[in-house]
Design a protein around this motif. Structure first.
Motif, short mmCIF file in Angstrom:
data_model
loop_
_atom_site.label_atom_id
_atom_site.label_comp_id
_atom_site.label_asym_id
_atom_site.label_seq_id
_atom_site.Cartn_x
_atom_site.Cartn_y
_atom_site.Cartn_z
N ILE A 172 -0.64 4.19 -0.10
CA ILE A 172 -1.49 5.46 0.45
C ILE A 172 -0.96 5.99 1.68
O ILE A 172 -0.75 7.29 1.82
CB ILE A 172 -2.91 4.88 0.77
CG1 ILE A 172 -3.52 4.65 -0.72
CG2 ILE A 172 -3.60 5.92 1.44
CD1 ILE A 172 -4.77 3.70 -0.52
N ARG A 173 -0.45 5.06 2.70
CA ARG A 173 -0.07 5.75 3.89
C ARG A 173 1.19 6.62 4.03
O ARG A 173 1.07 7.74 4.55
CB ARG A 173 0.70 4.44 4.84
CG ARG A 173 -0.50 3.86 5.21
CD ARG A 173 0.06 2.79 6.57
NE ARG A 173 -0.94 1.79 6.86
CZ ARG A 173 -1.02 0.98 7.71
NH1 ARG A 173 0.10 0.97 8.64
NH2 ARG A 173 -1.78 0.26 7.98
N MET A 199 0.85 -1.24 -0.03
CA MET A 199 -0.04 0.03 -0.04
C MET A 199 1.12 1.36 -0.04
O MET A 199 1.83 1.51 0.79
CB MET A 199 -0.98 0.00 1.17
CG MET A 199 -1.88 -0.99 1.49
SD MET A 199 -3.33 -0.49 0.53
CE MET A 199 -4.23 0.61 1.53
N GLU A 218 1.20 9.09 1.72
CA GLU A 218 0.94 10.06 1.32
C GLU A 218 0.80 11.08 2.37
O GLU A 218 0.70 12.55 2.10
CB GLU A 218 -0.46 9.98 0.19
CG GLU A 218 -0.14 9.35 -0.95
CD GLU A 218 -1.22 9.03 -1.54
OE1 GLU A 218 -2.42 9.75 -1.35
OE2 GLU A 218 -1.32 8.24 -2.60
N HIS A 219 0.63 10.81 3.44
CA HIS A 219 0.06 11.84 4.45
C HIS A 219 1.22 12.46 5.33
O HIS A 219 1.29 13.58 5.08
CB HIS A 219 -0.76 10.76 5.58
CG HIS A 219 -1.82 10.26 5.03
ND1 HIS A 219 -2.91 11.09 4.70
CD2 HIS A 219 -2.28 8.86 4.84
CE1 HIS A 219 -4.08 10.10 4.04
NE2 HIS A 219 -3.49 9.06 4.11
N GLY A 220 2.09 11.68 5.81
CA GLY A 220 2.91 12.20 6.67
C GLY A 220 2.39 13.04 7.74
O GLY A 220 1.03 13.05 7.84
N ASN A 221 3.25 13.38 8.60
CA ASN A 221 2.42 14.28 9.77
C ASN A 221 2.01 15.46 9.40
O ASN A 221 2.47 16.39 8.76
CB ASN A 221 3.43 14.23 10.84
CG ASN A 221 3.32 12.92 11.87
OD1 ASN A 221 2.58 12.20 11.61
ND2 ASN A 221 3.91 12.77 12.88
#
Lengths: 212, 429, 950, 82
Positions: free
Chosen positions: A3-4, A1, A6-9
């Protein structure tokens, strides 16, 4: 995956306020209301026997501005709140851990807890020569210089919303920081802005007080 | 029995008008006797109704009604004069329905026009849960034959056109419990009617007579008072009276009087405030109540709006009234009727309410023999006055609590069987 | 015909201005400074209205705020006091209480039958025949006095309020009040000086040249003083406990009326005196006026009150009126000196006085009668402070008896004197007031945490060494040998009062209630003393024995608009509410919160949760952060179940009861760390639960180490519910293993969601589906919400509202405190059987819990399904005993279930009906009786809980 | 609106606080009889006189405290006249 990744803090500073409107001022500058919800707010709880009072330097009802600009307020008899610029909660909490050691609720003689309440509290600042008069329309306390001098910390109802207030003058100009439970934030801003209309402040469409 | 006073009628009015004759007193100022069969403490609606029914229904006439001031000076003269029977519990419904029956025939029964205006009664619902409670009441009411139903906002508007039934307000009106038999009564007239009716039977109405103590012997408490004891009489500011039966009908002062007999009560005393506006042309045809907004309002035939609210949160015997009552009241009334902001509040006043934990009265015999209570009326005393008097008189005459009041005995507070009226009672007028 | 005189030396009108207005449709002009009444009188009008009961013609009586005959309609405002309301251009002024017109009023027919309409006549008639009473009532209603409220078109205007904290509040801007204000201010007190009329000065304004000059000097000094705030056209309307004082400010720029709430250290009451009418036959005929009215009309507004006058004077003011009248050319045909026993017997005239009969037997032609027969002390504000005034027969008026230390009286209500004497008494009162107020202020500053310690010494207490004002002897002249009007606004005559007393209404309060005397719009300002005098006469006792009625607030009527002010009804919004608004959510007001009820299709939203995944904003859920070593002890105490052995990372459902055993709140609480817990409770109960916890920790268990912080709004709560909820969360939760084994049902984890750290996730199932409640720091909540929707798009992720949640929870059989329970529901009713632990040493309500479980008669909450699946009984439908009307329970919740395609209910039933399979009868609102069956479980869908445990 | 002297905040309007009523000692729930417990729940002295009562400083310091107030006059001990 993927997708994770793409976020970043999410930075502490990308903060959504309950009040998405810029400062409002009377044309003559006699009163200004400005959102300050992103102010860092860190709450410290601890009884008199914990030495927190001595460490933080102020008693209930009073405040002190530290050299780093943070405002330390005695908000309750066993409670302090530190107000600082946006995004400083981690730094302030870390610094407090140096002072108090553990503070997540561990038992001990010095039972002290620290909690970041930045997200839990909306905040605004009202300032100017008519700030006291405007606030006194919707807050029943005696806000005169003698009862409520610069640095005074108190809790009161403002427009029927329970608030924590600090008189925090800026550049010789009377000014109050007013915090409330976040969900009341928009209503509080509307109520305070409405109280300022007597002094020339005009309220944009959508921010009028219901009821008249 | 005393001589019947001249009957009131249109003919009598004309005769007196033509002859310019004086009307006789409605009640006399008798000399106090040293003993009575029954002493009723409290010359308000409840005390006078009890005396009247004792005499009228049971032939017990050696009765004194004592009051520290003038008759009807307490809650009887300070309430907002609303009557209805659409309560929540079957016990409450049956009780108040009998009271409404008595109000319906009172003018002829007492030969005094109490100006009963049967104009209907609306209890507004602003939330789903309030609407659910209205349905609950309506269903319980219907089962007991009470005319009571839930109506929608448009029907509310027909009943009271000045109400704002638009739905984008802070407290939208979702519907209402509609109770056509409810209405308002000229409250002072009810007091005078019962006083006149009791006086006909030679009941003694002793005004400006304050009870200082209740004499009890044989009880388990200090001074022989309390449970197991027996009443022997009362001490008053005008001397002692011996009596085997003493009845406490003192509403807000009930605890103070009951403590004299050693019978503690589950009561706290709170002021209930009311206010009236200047008159204006009649526009509000019905009684309107909003529980969520803590307000009830009706317009008298004189054109004044009469308002009430829930009791003050802080217990006190002080009846000065508060400013915030009028502020909150006005705010809430204008939520309902934004068009009347130019009406002026003329006068505010308050009375004392004897609040119980379950918003239901405490009635009947107590652990002290001969000491009866008719207290805990909270904000409902006026509506209940006639039936309270009737059932209390029956209880005194027969020695056992009347059926209609069996749910209201003082023992329910030690047995844990409270009455469920509180749910509907936040502001139930 | 104009009655306007040439310029008068003290006139307050500005003749350079011309204000046009209409009076009963006719165009009239006046000047700036006129009142409505003075302008109308100047235009030659005698008759201003009709009386309430007999519809007698009425004219000016006092020409001030209390004038009972000058109530007019101004536009959409009823009951305007024409005697004090300043004239404004464009006013549309009309008479009230007449039909069809002021000149020809059918109501005047009542005068013909007046002898039959004595006080209380309505109590004595209309009883029979009973069916006619409602018709009589309609007639009575037609006679309701007062103007018309335009409720159809008016709105709640921008009224306003303000708080003030003056050391000294002075009520009354006459010479004594101004003296008091100046002296108090000179002595360091902050002063609020409140004057009812348009300018400071009181009676000096219509006095002689010297008096006017003295008044002007004092007024200028007050206005210039830095410590004094002057409010004119404003009234002190009430004094409440602890000197909480209401002031009605009119004529402010931003509001027609503004309510000022003052907490004053000391109030100085200096309202002056109100002149009293004289009671005689015809005393309400237009042209009979009081001396004050004559003097105000002439001196303030240059209005000639008549042409041929008879004056009855008992005092210097009456004598001064004679001088004023003669100065402006009114022929004074007789002056009767009441000090010598001379008086007026009666007047004749309908629209205007024509003949006056005197006590010496003469009858004179005159069109004006002026009386000066004494004063009423308007002691209302003193009454409100607990004072009961005492009658002084020598001065023929009432004086205050005992006042609390924070109230001082000065001026006319305390005695008589020259302007200098009044001012001096005022000044002495002001010095004393300042002393007392500053002592209070010192205490207040010293006791208040937020203030610095006072930087000044507390003043020593000053004794009250004021020299009292004289009480000048005044004849007791209340009534002539004839009967006349006592209460002008209620049409109550002295004859009515005497009759009432004979009927038994022989105390002042009973008489008031029976006759309505003093109950009208001036609330006894004019009538009280005369009424007491007539009652004393009827009872053949002295005035002192009669007492007075209690004057209640307000001192002068206040509009509802001003009392309401700007309405502050706070609304709480979650961080996502703007999003809900923007996405078509129907708003639901739930307590203070506004919430999304649905997004257009609640059944579809519920269905989507059962089949895919849905999001609901449940932020209003009460949330309390609990920290400390003793939290589990606290939980043991406040919940009915066991809490000591809850592991870190686990959550548990708990129910709270009150001390009487009645179910009060519920929710889940999770253990986040060794000493850190998060409690949830109902939205409406959150505040009460927090206060209850604090009470236990502060009052009963101060040794426990627990800190409670309310975090409801700080954590935005998003319930992710449905079979795809785990899949969705796995896409955006970074550091928590969401697998069924690692994160089982009823567990809690902390982690990062969509890049937002410090989120709390617990796995619970109010909807009965696999679901997670994600608590996000609110400043980042919108980001997380939008990420969930975006990442869940392919999973069918859609928001759902409160209505869908209600459906889902009912399918699942979860009860709601306050809906499925009520004010008497104890733990057994809610079906908490297995949950409740009665072997704890202490739990709130423990003895009642034990007692409740001994009982077999308490109602029981059960799942119910109607036998006809299409029927959805109304919530609150009653469960009855077959065809009888005996109530055996009620439906507490009901919905059509989209999952089952049938209706589902919860109900409270009598224990005899609680067994699974029991058939019950439900009475529908439309009267039908239908049968239904009690279910084995509360849950209608998935009673085993398989769906939420996957 | 009476003034209630909060020991922490100083004098405050009563509307800023919550009145919790007459102070009634709580019996030990593990030993109290039902009769004793229900006296605690329901019975009140309700005197027209001095009463010790609890207040909660809801709008200020959030502390519970007791004061003595005279229910006939609203006078509060330690505070100047009403």
């Amino acid at each position: 995956m993927s997708i994770r990744k793409e976020h970043g803090n999410v930075s502490e500073t990308t903060f959504n306020s309950p009040v998405d409107i810029g400062p409002l001022s009377a044309p003559d500058g006699s009163v200004t209301v400005a959102d300050a919800a992103s102010t860092t707010k860190v709450q410290i709880r601890g009884g008199a026997d914990t030495g927190a009072a001595a460490e933080l330097g102020v008693g209930y009802g009073r405040s002190q501005r530290r050299a780093d600009g943070a405002l330390v307020c005695g908000t309750r008899p066993d409670e302090w709140t530190i107000y600082a610029g946006a995004g400083q909660a981690s730094a302030i909490t870390a610094a407090l851990s140096e002072v108090f050691g553990h503070f997540q609720g561990e038992p001990g003689e010095g039972f002290v807890t620290v909690i970041d309440i930045t997200h839990g509290r909306a905040m605004l600042r009202i300032s100017g020569s008519n700030a006291t008069a405007a606030l006194n329309k919707i807050c029943n306390l005696d806000l005169s210089d003698e009862l409520t001098p610069d640095g005074a910390v108190f809790s009161a109802s403002v427009g029927n919303v329970g608030c924590d207030l600090v008189r925090d003058d800026e550049g010789g100009q009377t000014s109050f920081l007013i915090g409330c439970e976040r969900s009341f934030g928009k209503f509080l801003f509307i109520a305070v802005a409405d109280a300022c209309t007597e002094f020339g402040l005009s309220v944009p469409h959508g921010w009028e007080l219901h009821g008249h | 029995m005393g001589k019947r006073p001249p009957k009131y009628s249109a003919g009598a009015l004309i005769k007196h008008g033509l002859t310019r004759g004086d009307w006789p007193r409605m009640w006399r100022r008798p000399e106090m006797r040293s003993s009575y069969d029954v002493v009723i403490i409290g010359g308000g609606l409840h005390g006078l109704a009890t005396a009247y029914y004792l005499a009228e229904n049971h032939g017990i006439t050696n009765v004194a009604v004592v009051d520290k001031g003038y008759i009807g000076g307490g809650g009887s003269g300070r309430n907002t004069a609303i009557v209805r029977s659409n309560y929540l519990t079957p016990e409450g419904v049956a009780f108040y329905d009998r009271s409404l029956d008595l109000y319906n025939t009172m003018a002829t029964d007492l030969n005094l026009n109490i100006m009963f205006s049967k104009r209907g009664h609306l209890t507004l619902a602003h939330t789903d849960s309030a609407l659910r409670t209205m349905h609950w009441r309506a269903e319980v009411n219907k089962l007991q034959g009470i005319d009571s139903s839930v109506i929608d906002a448009q029907e509310v508007k027909k009943q009271a056109p000045s109400l704002d039934v638009s739905q984008n307000t802070r407290y939208p009106i979702l519907g209402a419990l509609h109770h056509p038999p409810g209405g308002i009564v000229r409250h002072d007239a009810v007091v005078w009617g019962y006083a006149r009716g009791a006086d006909v039977h030679d009941v003694h109405i002793l005004q400006e007579t304050e009870v200082l103590d209740i004499m009890v012997e044989g009880g388990s408490g200090p001074g022989g008072k309390g449970a197991g004891g027996k009443v022997t009489g009362v001490k008053t500011s005008r001397g002692d009276i011996s009596a085997p039966i003493v009845v406490n009908c003192t509403a807000g002062w009930a605890s103070l009087i009951s403590n004299m007999a050693g019978v503690p009560l589950p009561i706290t005393t709170h002021p209930l405030q009311a206010a009236v506006t200047e008159p204006c042309k009649v526009f509000l045809p019905t009684v309107v109540v909003s529980g969520s907004l803590h307000v009830y309002v009706s317009q008298t035939d004189r054109g004044e709006l009469v308002f009430g609210a829930s009791v003050d949160p802080v217990g006190t015997y002080r009846v000065n009234g508060t400013l915030e009552f009028t502020e909150e009241l006005a705010g809430h009334v204008l939520e309902l009727m934004p068009g009347i902001s130019k009406m002026r509040l003329l006068r505010q006043w308050s009375g004392l309410c004897d609040m119980t934990p379950d918003y239901s009265p405490v009635m009947g015999n107590t652990p002290v023999e001969g000491y009866l209570v008719d207290v805990g009326w909270g904000t409902y005393g006026f509506k209940a006055g006639p039936v309270a008097g009737e059932t209390l008189a029956e209880t005194i005459a027969t020695g056992r609590n009347a059926d209609l009041i069996s749910a209201f005995g003082i023992e329910r507070f030690t047995e844990g069987d409270l009455v469920g009226e509180k749910g509907a009672a936040a502001v139930g007028h | 015909m104009s009655n306007r005189l040439t310029a008068q030396p003290g006139e307050i009108i500005d003749r350079s201005t011309s204000l046009s207005f209409t009076w009963n449709g006719k165009a009239v002009t006046g000047h700036q400074g006129d009142t409505i009444a003075s302008a109308i009188a100047a235009s030659g009008v005698d008759v201003f209205g009709r009386s309430m009961k007999y519809h007698r013609k009425r004219g000016i009586l006092t020409a001030d705020h209390w004038d009972p005959n000058l109530f007019v309609q101004v536009g959409d405002e009823p009951n305007v006091r024409a005697g004090s309301r300043r004239l404004e251009a464009g006013m549309v002024v009309s008479t009230q209480n007449v039909w069809p017109s002021l000149e020809f009023d059918l109501g005047a027919a009542n005068q013909l039958v007046g002898r039959f309409l004595s006080s209380g006549f309505y109590y004595k008639t209309f009883m029979r025949p009973k069916f006619l009473w409602p018709l009589y009532q309609k007639v009575l209603k037609k006679f309701a006095p007062g103007g018309r409220i335009h409720w159809e078109t008016s709105t709640h205007d921008a009224y306003d309020k303000r708080y003030v904290h003056p050391d000294v509040l002075v009520a009354g801007g006459g010479p004594a009040g101004m003296g008091a204000a100046l002296a108090a201010a000179d002595n360091g007190a902050s002063v609020l000086l409140v004057e009812q009329y348009g300018d400071l000065g009181g009676h000096l304004l219509w006095g002689d040249d010297a008096q006017r000059a003295q008044g002007a000097d004092l007024a200028a000094a007050c206005r210039a003083h830095a410590n004094i705030e002057v409010l004119v056209d404003s009234t002190v309307t009430g004094r409440y406990d602890h000197n909480w004082i209401s002031v009605m400010q009119r004529s402010h720029d931003i509001a027609p009326e503004r309510l000022i709430k003052a907490r004053a250290g000391v109030m100085v009451v200096a309202p002056g005196l109100v002149e009293r009418p004289y009671v005689f036959a015809g005393n309400d005929t237009p042209g009979v006026i009081l001396s004050g009215a004559a003097r105000r009309l002439i001196n303030l507004w240059a209005v000639k009150p008549g042409n041929r006058a008879v004056v009855m004077s008992a005092n210097a003011d009456g004598d001064a009126a004679v001088a004023d009248l003669e100065r402006v050319g009114v022929e004074v045909v007789a002056v009767l000196d009441a000090r010598k026993g001379e008086s007026i017997v009666s007047v004749e005239g309908k629209s205007r006085v024509s003949k006056v009969a005197l006590s010496d037997g003469r009858t004179l032609n005159a069109d004006l009668v002026v009386t000066a027969t004494g004063w009423t002390a308007p002691t209302s504000l003193l009454n409100m402070a607990g004072d009961r005034p005492v009658y002084d027969a020598t001065a023929a008026r009432y004086f205050s008896n005992s006042l609390p230390s924070n109230i001082l009286a000065t001026g006319g209500i305390t005695g008589d004197g020259s302007t200098a004497e009044l001012e001096a008494h005022g000044r002495a009162t002001g010095v004393l007031a300042a002393n007392r107020a500053l002592r209070r202020r010192h205490d207040r500053v010293a006791q208040t945490a937020r203030s610095n310690d006072p930087a000044w010494d507390k003043p020593a207490e000053m004794a009250d060494s004021r020299t009292p004002l004289n009480r000048v002897p005044h004849p007791e002249c209340y009534r002539s040998t004839t009967h006349g009007m006592v209460d002008f606004s209620e049409d109550v005559s002295s004859k009515d009062l005497i009759q009432a007393s004979k009927e038994g209404f022989d105390s002042i309060e009973l008489m008031k209630r029976y006759t309505t005397v003093t109950m009208g719009p001036s609330q006894g300002k004019l009538e009280t003393v005369n009424a007491a005098a007539v009652l004393a006469e009827a009872n053949q006792v002295s005035m002192a024995e009669i007492g007075t009625t209690v004057w209640r607030p307000p001192f002068a009527p206040i509009t509802l608009g001003a009392l309401a002010g700007r309405i502050h009804e706070p609304v709480r919004r979650s961080a996502l509410q703007d999003w809900h608004d923007a996405h078509g959510a129907a708003p639901l007001l739930a307590g203070q919160w506004v919430r999304p009820d649905h997004y257009g299709d609640p059944m579809g939203e519920a269905d989507n949760v059962r089949n895919n995944v849905g999001l609901i904003d449940v932020t209003p859920l009460g949330k309390l952060d609990l920290r400390g070593p003793d939290v589990s002890k606290l939980l043991e105490l406040v919940y009915v179940n066991k809490w000591s052995k809850l592991d870190i990372g686990r959550v548990r459902y708990g129910t709270m009861v009150a001390e009487d055993g009645v179910v009060s709140d519920d929710g889940v609480t999770g253990r986040l760390g060794e000493y850190h817990w998060l409690m949830t409770c109902t939205s409406s109960g959150a505040g009460a639960v927090w206060e209850m916890l604090e009470d236990w920790l502060q009052t009963y268990r101060p040794e426990w180490q627990v800190h409670v912080t309310a975090v409801t709004g700080g954590l935005t709560s998003i319930n992710v519910a449905g079979p795809h909820s785990r899949t969705l969360l796995e896409r955006i939760v970074e550091d928590v293993d969401l697998s069924a084994d690692a994160f089982p049902y009823f567990s809690v984890r902390q982690g990062t969601v969509a890049g937002v750290s410090d989120c709390i996730i617990w796995r619970i199932g109010f909807t009965g589906e696999l679901s997670y409640e994600v608590h996000v720091p609110s400043g980042h909540a919108l980001h997380v919400w939008e990420e969930l929707l975006a990442q869940g798009e392919d999973l069918g992720c859609r928001p759902f509202g409160v209505e869908a949640q209600r459906i889902l929870r009912l399918e699942k059989g979860h009860y709601i405190v306050g809906q499925d329970t009520d004010g008497l529901s104890k733990a057994p009713t809610a079906g908490l059987g297995g949950l409740v632990k009665l072997d704890k040493p202490d739990t709130i309500g423990l003895p009642e819990l034990k007692a409740a479980y001994e009982r077999t008669d308490l109602p029981i909450l059960v799942g119910v399904q109607t036998d006809d699946p299409e029927i959805v009984p109304e919530e609150a439908a009653q469960i009855v005993d077959g065809g009888s009307n005996t109530i055996l329970g009620r439906i507490t919740s009901s919905r059509m279930s989209p999952t089952l395609g049938r209706s589902v209910c919860l109900a409270q039933v009598d224990p005899s009906l609680a067994a699974a399979g029991s058939s019950i009868t439900v009475l529908l609102a439309d009267g039908r009786r239908v049968t239904a069956t009690v279910q084995e479980h509360h849950a209608h869908v998935d009673p085993e809980g398989a769906r939420q445990r996957v | 609106m009476i003034v209630v002297p909060c020991p922490n905040c100083g004098p405050r309007n009563s509307g800023d606080l919550r009145n919790c009523g007459e102070l009634v000692p709580r019996p030990d729930p593990s030993t109290a009889s039902l009769v004793e417990w229900r006296e605690y729940l329901y019975m009140r002295k309700n005197p027209a006189d001095w009463v010790t009562e609890t207040w909660y400083c809801r709008g200020g310091c959030r502390r519970y405290f007791t004061i003595e107030r005279n229910t006939a006059t609203n006078e509060i001990r330690g505070q100047e006249a009403s």
